[in-house]
Scaffold this motif. Structure first.
Motif, PDB file in Angstrom:
ATOM      1  N   ASN A 194      -2.408   6.428   4.501  1.00  0.00           N
ATOM      2  CA  ASN A 194      -2.600   5.471   3.392  1.00  0.00           C
ATOM      3  C   ASN A 194      -3.283   6.091   2.171  1.00  0.00           C
ATOM      4  OD1 ASN A 194      -3.325   3.328   1.629  1.00  0.00           O
ATOM      5  ND2 ASN A 194      -3.448   1.992   3.183  1.00  0.00           N
ATOM      6  N   LEU A 195      -2.551   6.394   0.976  1.00  0.00           N
ATOM      7  CA  LEU A 195      -3.151   6.848  -0.051  1.00  0.00           C
ATOM      8  C   LEU A 195      -4.248   6.257  -0.745  1.00  0.00           C
ATOM      9  CD1 LEU A 195      -0.020   8.725  -1.478  1.00  0.00           C
ATOM     10  CD2 LEU A 195      -1.816   9.786  -0.070  1.00  0.00           C
ATOM     11  N   SER A 196      -4.005   4.861  -0.648  1.00  0.00           N
ATOM     12  CA  SER A 196      -5.140   4.037  -1.448  1.00  0.00           C
ATOM     13  C   SER A 196      -6.423   4.348  -0.646  1.00  0.00           C
ATOM     14  CB  SER A 196      -4.590   2.605  -1.519  1.00  0.00           C
ATOM     15  OG  SER A 196      -4.766   2.058  -0.103  1.00  0.00           O
ATOM     16  N   SER A 197      -6.680   4.897   0.427  1.00  0.00           N
ATOM     17  CA  SER A 197      -7.928   4.922   1.116  1.00  0.00           C
ATOM     18  C   SER A 197      -8.738   6.038   0.478  1.00  0.00           C
ATOM     19  CB  SER A 197      -7.893   5.222   2.530  1.00  0.00           C
ATOM     20  OG  SER A 197      -7.236   6.390   2.651  1.00  0.00           O
ATOM     21  N   CYS A 198      -8.314   6.793  -0.291  1.00  0.00           N
ATOM     22  CA  CYS A 198      -9.010   8.009  -1.071  1.00  0.00           C
ATOM     23  C   CYS A 198      -8.781   8.318  -2.610  1.00  0.00           C
ATOM     24  CB  CYS A 198      -8.747   9.230   0.128  1.00  0.00           C
ATOM     25  SG  CYS A 198      -9.698   9.085   1.525  1.00  0.00           S
ATOM     26  N   ILE A 199      -7.574   7.465  -3.043  1.00  0.00           N
ATOM     27  CA  ILE A 199      -7.557   7.973  -4.338  1.00  0.00           C
ATOM     28  C   ILE A 199      -7.569   6.716  -5.165  1.00  0.00           C
ATOM     29  CG2 ILE A 199      -5.441   8.396  -5.860  1.00  0.00           C
ATOM     30  CD1 ILE A 199      -4.190  10.080  -3.623  1.00  0.00           C
ATOM     31  N   GLU A 231       0.842  -1.246   0.066  1.00  0.00           N
ATOM     32  CA  GLU A 231       0.059  -0.153  -0.055  1.00  0.00           C
ATOM     33  C   GLU A 231       0.729   1.327   0.031  1.00  0.00           C
ATOM     34  OE1 GLU A 231      -4.105  -1.565   2.189  1.00  0.00           O
ATOM     35  OE2 GLU A 231      -2.365  -1.080   3.381  1.00  0.00           O
ATOM     36  N   PRO A 232       0.468   2.193  -0.817  1.00  0.00           N
ATOM     37  CA  PRO A 232       1.322   3.463  -0.770  1.00  0.00           C
ATOM     38  C   PRO A 232       0.914   4.415   0.414  1.00  0.00           C
ATOM     39  CG  PRO A 232      -0.677   3.656  -2.080  1.00  0.00           C
ATOM     40  CD  PRO A 232      -0.804   2.191  -1.554  1.00  0.00           C
ATOM     41  N   LEU A 233       2.040   4.510   1.234  1.00  0.00           N
ATOM     42  CA  LEU A 233       2.084   5.261   2.441  1.00  0.00           C
ATOM     43  C   LEU A 233       2.654   6.816   2.323  1.00  0.00           C
ATOM     44  CD1 LEU A 233       2.620   2.351   5.196  1.00  0.00           C
ATOM     45  CD2 LEU A 233       0.313   3.550   4.312  1.00  0.00           C
ATOM     46  N   LEU A 234       2.055   7.789   2.448  1.00  0.00           N
ATOM     47  CA  LEU A 234       2.779   9.126   2.513  1.00  0.00           C
ATOM     48  C   LEU A 234       3.073   9.159   3.961  1.00  0.00           C
ATOM     49  CD1 LEU A 234       3.143  11.688   0.956  1.00  0.00           C
ATOM     50  CD2 LEU A 234       1.116  12.620   1.953  1.00  0.00           C
ATOM     51  N   GLN A 235       4.486   9.621   4.102  1.00  0.00           N
ATOM     52  CA  GLN A 235       4.993   9.861   5.336  1.00  0.00           C
ATOM     53  C   GLN A 235       5.512  11.265   5.545  1.00  0.00           C
ATOM     54  OE1 GLN A 235       7.844   6.567   5.519  1.00  0.00           O
ATOM     55  NE2 GLN A 235       6.431   5.681   7.012  1.00  0.00           N
TER      56      GLN A 235
END
Length: 109
Positions: free
Chosen positions: A91-96, A71-75
């Motif tokens: 977690n960017l996949s939750s809204c993109i 999963e893509p995580l923005l930190q």
């Protein structure tokens, strides 16, 4: 389906622009960019959806693929307003999503 399941070469440009090659239903892939500053902000040391301009107050901004589903995580490191520097991730996949080969923000709340 989360965007990262149908995208390749997912990257972060200029610490706030998400880039990827997104597959279309036809099988071809398009290059797409999404400015995360339009949808992510910072409140009390936390990254927050439905706000703006997180990168203005964030340092050490990175994107990493993590977990069994990659999963893509923005930190980022952010000031909590009380002088403390906090690390947070989103977690960017939750809204993109990938919409016909284009990265799109979707209301997730």
């Amino acid at each position: 389906m989360p965007f990262h399941k149908s995208a390749m070469n997912i990257r972060l440009k200029d610490k706030h622009i998400l880039t990827a090659y997104c597959r279309r239903p036809t099988g071809d892939a398009l290059y797409s960019e999404l400015d995360l500053n339009r949808f992510i902000g910072a409140k009390k040391g936390k990254l927050t959806w439905s706000c703006e301009n997180f990168s203005d107050c964030a340092t050490d901004v990175t994107l990493r693929m993590d977990g069994p589903n990659h999963e893509p995580l923005l930190q980022a490191r952010l000031d909590d307003g009380e002088g403390n520097i906090c690390s947070d991730e989103l977690n960017l996949s939750s809204c993109i999503k990938n919409e016909d080969g284009h990265l799109r923000y979707m209301q997730c709340f």
